[in-house]
Scaffold this active site. Structure first.
Site, PDB file in Angstrom:
ATOM      1  N   GLU A 190     128.445  35.275 118.682  1.00 46.99           N
ATOM      2  CA  GLU A 190     128.285  34.149 117.612  1.00 46.99           C
ATOM      3  C   GLU A 190     127.933  34.820 116.350  1.00 46.99           C
ATOM      4  OE1 GLU A 190     126.558  30.422 119.350  1.00 46.99           O
ATOM      5  OE2 GLU A 190     125.181  31.993 120.222  1.00 46.99           O
ATOM      6  N   ASP A 228     119.247  31.320 127.314  1.00 49.43           N
ATOM      7  CA  ASP A 228     119.896  30.475 126.580  1.00 49.43           C
ATOM      8  C   ASP A 228     121.474  30.853 126.881  1.00 49.43           C
ATOM      9  OD1 ASP A 228     120.364  28.317 124.378  1.00 49.43           O
ATOM     10  OD2 ASP A 228     120.959  30.011 123.153  1.00 49.43           O
ATOM     11  N   HIS A 241     125.871  30.026 130.697  1.00 50.96           N
ATOM     12  CA  HIS A 241     127.361  30.225 130.309  1.00 50.96           C
ATOM     13  C   HIS A 241     128.032  31.477 130.814  1.00 50.96           C
ATOM     14  CE1 HIS A 241     126.148  26.919 127.979  1.00 50.96           C
ATOM     15  NE2 HIS A 241     125.675  27.564 126.783  1.00 50.96           N
TER      16      HIS A 241
HETATM   17  C1  BG6 Z   1     124.246  26.602 123.466  1.00 53.01           C
HETATM   18  C2  BG6 Z   1     123.328  27.399 123.034  1.00 53.01           C
HETATM   19  O1  BG6 Z   1     124.341  26.113 125.019  1.00 53.01           O
HETATM   20  O2  BG6 Z   1     125.672  27.238 123.229  1.00 53.01           O
HETATM   21  C3  BG6 Z   1     123.460  27.885 121.674  1.00 53.01           C
HETATM   22  O3  BG6 Z   1     121.829  26.901 123.273  1.00 53.01           O
HETATM   23  C4  BG6 Z   1     125.040  28.396 121.286  1.00 53.01           C
HETATM   24  O4  BG6 Z   1     122.374  28.780 121.192  1.00 53.01           O
HETATM   25  C5  BG6 Z   1     126.020  27.625 122.070  1.00 53.01           C
HETATM   26  O5  BG6 Z   1     124.966  28.466 120.003  1.00 53.01           O
HETATM   27  C6  BG6 Z   1     127.157  28.000 121.774  1.00 53.01           C
HETATM   28  O6  BG6 Z   1     128.112  27.188 122.199  1.00 53.01           O
HETATM   29  P1  BG6 Z   1     129.524  27.127 121.398  1.00 53.01           P
HETATM   30  O7  BG6 Z   1     130.544  26.359 122.279  1.00 53.01           O
HETATM   31  O8  BG6 Z   1     129.683  27.097 120.338  1.00 53.01           O
HETATM   32  O9  BG6 Z   1     130.241  28.633 121.803  1.00 53.01           O
END
Ligand code: BG6
Length: 485
Positions: A213, A232, A237
């Site tokens: 990110e 997190d 994920h």
């Molecule tokens: C969330 C986290 O679950 O997923 C965040 O708590 C993160 O920290 C986000 O930024 C990322 O999700 P995506 O869909 O924007 O990649």
């Protein structure tokens, strides 16, 4: 036709609701995918009336729905806002849940409770629902992460929920499972034959799963500082992406058929020892740097973050699966904030050809399944360069999903919310999956709590600490961006 519903969102004025849930529901409504009488009820502490609440949501839609920003979709705004009502709730006052029940009892509809609140509020809300008799067998409950901080607290939380609801009523959300390309991975693997014979230790040298990110911690400094990248992103994920990549073919798309196979992957993860934790995990934290030419603060200077924080904002690790298909194949997982690029992808690196008949060096094949920012599949392959002789060069075959499916892409939350309303739990974590994931990560949390030194610094805007390149180099490979041509 979708069935009628009452969706009660606890934490209905919070960041997630405004940024993700209402925009997702709004777009589903614009496409006529919500029952015309379906209601959305926000339950939160603030004293607001319906009009003030609708104005707040309307403002959020203008900011967070890209089509609205461009002036489109305005025609369905009033219809959507009319579905919304506000219910001021003191989570500790049981009488108020009884009032909520009265309003829900008046209707013949599917009731869904969505807990978009901090973990401390789970107990009073679930207690209140139970006391008021709102946990009838027909209701569903959606739990937003974080679902615990460790194995013990996640078990406690699950016991609490399952004291009031049965497992089939519980939807543990991981929005990565709602992403279109993650489901496309199922289509790619099990809707075709050409990959399956190669999808194993005989032909795959290593697998890399990255969620990078560019954002920092934004307004969530305080929450994030008590959580860190590992809880997190990795525990949920990244592990879900690993499961979808490594699982055996399920016998059907039946929710439990898919989740049984995911569970087998989690159970095959090689357990950690202190030595393997030390050798195979890199923990980083961003220092000051620059993002696209703009100076960026160090993590410890972010709002809400302790100046002496040792919370990690980056993790890279090498995992292994103890099973016939994958034994010995490293699975490299990594995630970080304030990285050089926003990129989520799964890379399958194949082995080199066993014998070369060419003078040119052969670059092993690579399959890159990209989740974000664009959704695509790219296969790196060798081809003969035109002209005399036999000079080979690496080229790639591209599949850009947008080209084939130009219609609007559903957001992950939209897909998952509609799945809850329809009662399809395939893309939600079952209790035993959540438990297996926490069991695997617990030794790492224990080690970090006692033995580990501070995380290694990396410049904001970089690809993380150099130690993460050494991690892959030890396995005779390199991160995808280090090899890209
Ligand atoms: C969330 C986290 O679950 O997923 C965040 O708590 C993160 O920290 C986000 O930024 C990322 O999700 P995506 O869909 O924007 O990649």
């Amino acid at each position: 036709m979708e069935s009628n519903f009452d969706l009660v969102i606890f934490g209905g004025t919070g960041d997630l609701a405004l940024r993700k849930l209402y925009p997702a529901l709004f777009l589903a409504d614009c496409d006529d995918r919500l029952h015309p009488q379906g209601r959305i009820i926000a339950a939160a502490r603030q004293a607001l009336d319906d009009a003030a609440f609708r104005a707040k949501v309307s403002e959020a839609l203008m900011r967070f729905v890209p089509e609205m920003v461009q002036g489109a979709r305005a025609e369905c705004l009033q219809r959507f806002l009319a579905r919304l009502t506000y219910f001021a709730l003191d989570v500790n006052d049981v009488n108020q849940y009884r009032d909520l029940k009265k309003s829900l009892d008046e209707r013949d509809s599917q009731t869904v409770f969505y807990l978009s609140v901090g973990p401390a509020l789970f107990a009073p809300i679930i207690g209140g629902l139970k006391e008021a008799g709102l946990n009838t067998a027909e209701t569903r409950i959606v739990l937003e992460k974080p679902l615990g901080r460790d194995l013990a607290s996640s078990r406690q939380l699950n016991s609490l929920v399952l004291d009031a609801f049965t497992e089939s009523q519980v939807y543990r959300i991981d929005h990565y499972l709602g992403k279109e390309t993650v489901q496309n991975l199922l289509a790619l693997r099990f809707g075709n034959t050409f990959l399956e014979p190669l999808w194993n230790r005989t032909w795959v040298s290593d697998v890399q799963i990255t969620i990078a990110e560019t954002v920092g911690v934004e307004t969530r400094g305080e929450f994030y500082d008590g959580t860190g990248a590992f809880r997190d992103m990795v525990q949920n994920h990244l592990l879900n992406l690993l499961c979808m990549t490594a699982m055996e073919p399920p016998s059907s798309l039946d929710p439990d058929a898919v989740r049984d196979e995911k569970l087998q992957v989690l159970r095959s993860l090689k357990p950690w020892t202190q030595d393997t934790i030390r050798e195979n995990i890199v923990r980083g934290q961003y220092r000051a740097g620059s993002m696209a030419g703009v100076p960026a603060l160090a993590y410890v200077s972010e709002q809400g973050v302790s100046a002496s924080s040792s919370t990690e904002t980056y993790v890279a690790l090498r995992a292994e699966l103890s099973n016939w298909r994958w034994a010995g194949v490293p699975f490299y997982l990594r995630t970080g904030k304030r990285m050089a690029e926003r990129r989520a992808e799964i890379v399958i690196n194949f082995k080199s050809p066993p014998h070369s008949i060419f003078q040119s060096p052969l670059v092993p094949n690579r399959l890159v399944i990209k989740l974000q920012p664009e959704e695509s599949v790219r296969l790196y392959t060798m081809a003969k360069a035109s002209g005399d002789g036999m000079h080979l060069r690496e080229v790639h075959l591209d599949l850009d999903f947008k080209e084939f499916f130009p219609e609007r892409r559903q957001d992950a939350y939209e897909r998952l919310l509609l799945d809850v309303l329809r009662g399809n739990p395939t893309l939600f974590m079952r209790r035993d999956e959540a438990d297996a994931a926490w069991r695997w990560v617990q030794p790492i949390l224990d080690y970090w709590a006692t033995e580990a030194g501070p995380p290694i610094g990396y410049a904001a805007g970089s690809w993380g600490p150099p130690a993460s390149s050494r991690l892959t180099a030890r396995g005779d490979t390199a991160w995808h961006e280090e090899r890209s041509v």
